[in-house]
Enzyme design. Structure first.
Site, mmCIF file in Angstrom:
data_model
loop_
_atom_site.group_PDB
_atom_site.id
_atom_site.type_symbol
_atom_site.label_atom_id
_atom_site.label_comp_id
_atom_site.label_asym_id
_atom_site.label_seq_id
_atom_site.Cartn_x
_atom_site.Cartn_y
_atom_site.Cartn_z
ATOM 1 N N SER A 1 5.886 -1.887 -2.328
ATOM 2 C CA SER A 1 5.858 -2.823 -3.469
ATOM 3 C C SER A 1 4.840 -2.392 -4.523
ATOM 4 O O SER A 1 3.813 -3.036 -4.715
ATOM 5 C CB SER A 1 5.583 -4.257 -3.003
ATOM 6 N N GLY B 1 0.841 -1.202 0.000
ATOM 7 C CA GLY B 1 0.000 0.000 0.000
ATOM 8 C C GLY B 1 0.874 1.249 0.000
ATOM 9 O O GLY B 1 2.103 1.169 0.071
#
Ligand SMILES: Nc1ncnc2c1ncn2[C@@H]1O[C@H](COP(=O)(O)OS(=O)(=O)O)[C@@H](OP(=O)(O)O)[C@H]1O
Ligand SMILES: Nc1ncnc2c1ncn2[C@@H]1O[C@H](COP(=O)(O)OP(=O)(O)O)[C@@H](O)[C@H]1O
Length: 206
Positions: free
Chosen positions: A113, A39
């Site tokens: 990520s 996130g």
């Protein structure tokens, strides 16, 4: 798509009472798993991972939190925020996570990520060794993250001091089929923790 709610899920295994057999604290202490929180900055990845870790440790599990920020001081020292560097960072964390999880540790990875392909490669690495893996999208809207602005990054981006901030002027590819979605803007931390534990429990991992 599953979302966190305030429903009361099953707690960690081991709470079940038995009159004749001593109840183990951990259902299967060798069952490692990686829970990968993805996130935006300030979405709540670290906060949630730490809270989940506290609950699991109290239940007797071996837990490690791999936080993007901390890893960047050590294993990924020197890496920046280009796509190549982010992908390298994610691959390194994924490698360590799989190694630990394969050896019975509950790994809680809190990593932005932003690229789906890099996340998918981490999942594939786990699948290749038969190691359990859960992707959790901490799906806090960017406006809420910017209000929280834990590290002042959103303010610095607005002031023109930095660029390439994920979700603002850099890419975030939201997961299309995460195992769990957490809506931290409308759901309390405890509810998120319960939802993660329920997802693990449903898979027989607690
Ligand atoms: N440009 C830019 N974009 C995004 N994030 C930035 C940037 N610069 C610094 N930071 C801070 O770096 C922290 C660690 O990021 P990650 O290693 O999780 O990022 S990545 O997965 O490699 O993209 C990340 O931590 P969290 O806020 O905990 O997510 C950010 O605070
Ligand atoms: N429901 C919630 N879940 C997680 N964090 C929350 C929640 N509500 C408010 N917060 C706050 O949001 C911030 C999230 O910061 P952090 O966990 O460091 O995010 P990230 O690791 O994604 O950058 C913390 O200050 C935390 O207290």
């Amino acid at each position: 798509m599953p979302t966190a709610s305030t429903e009361t899920p099953g707690g960690p295994a081991g709470n079940t009472e038995s009159a004749t057999v001593a109840t183990p604290t951990v259902a299967d202490p060798t069952a490692g798993v990686t829970v990968w929180f993805t996130g935006l900055p300030s979405a709540g990845k670290t906060t949630t991972a730490i809270a989940v870790g506290e609950r699991l440790r109290a239940a007797g599990h071996r837990v490690e939190v791999l936080d993007g920020d901390a890893v960047r001081e050590h294993l990924s020292a020197g890496l920046g925020f280009s796509r190549a560097d982010r992908d390298t960072n994610v691959a390194r964390i994924g490698w360590v996570a799989e190694l630990l999880a394969r050896n019975g540790v509950v790994v809680l990875a809190a990593v932005i990520s932003p690229y789906a392909a890099a996340r998918d490669a981490v999942r594939a690495r786990h699948e290749a060794s038969g190691t359990s893996y859960l992707e959790v999208h901490v799906a806090t809207p960017v406006e809420v993250c910017a209000d929280r602005d834990v590290k002042g990054l959103y303010a610095r981006q607005r002031a023109g001091e930095i660029s390439g901030l994920t979700g603002v002027d850099d890419v975030y590819e939201a997961p299309t089929s995460p195992d769990l979605v957490l809506r931290t803007e409308s759901s309390a931390l405890d509810a998120s923790v319960d939802a993660v534990l329920a997802a693990l429990s449903e898979r027989g991992l607690l």
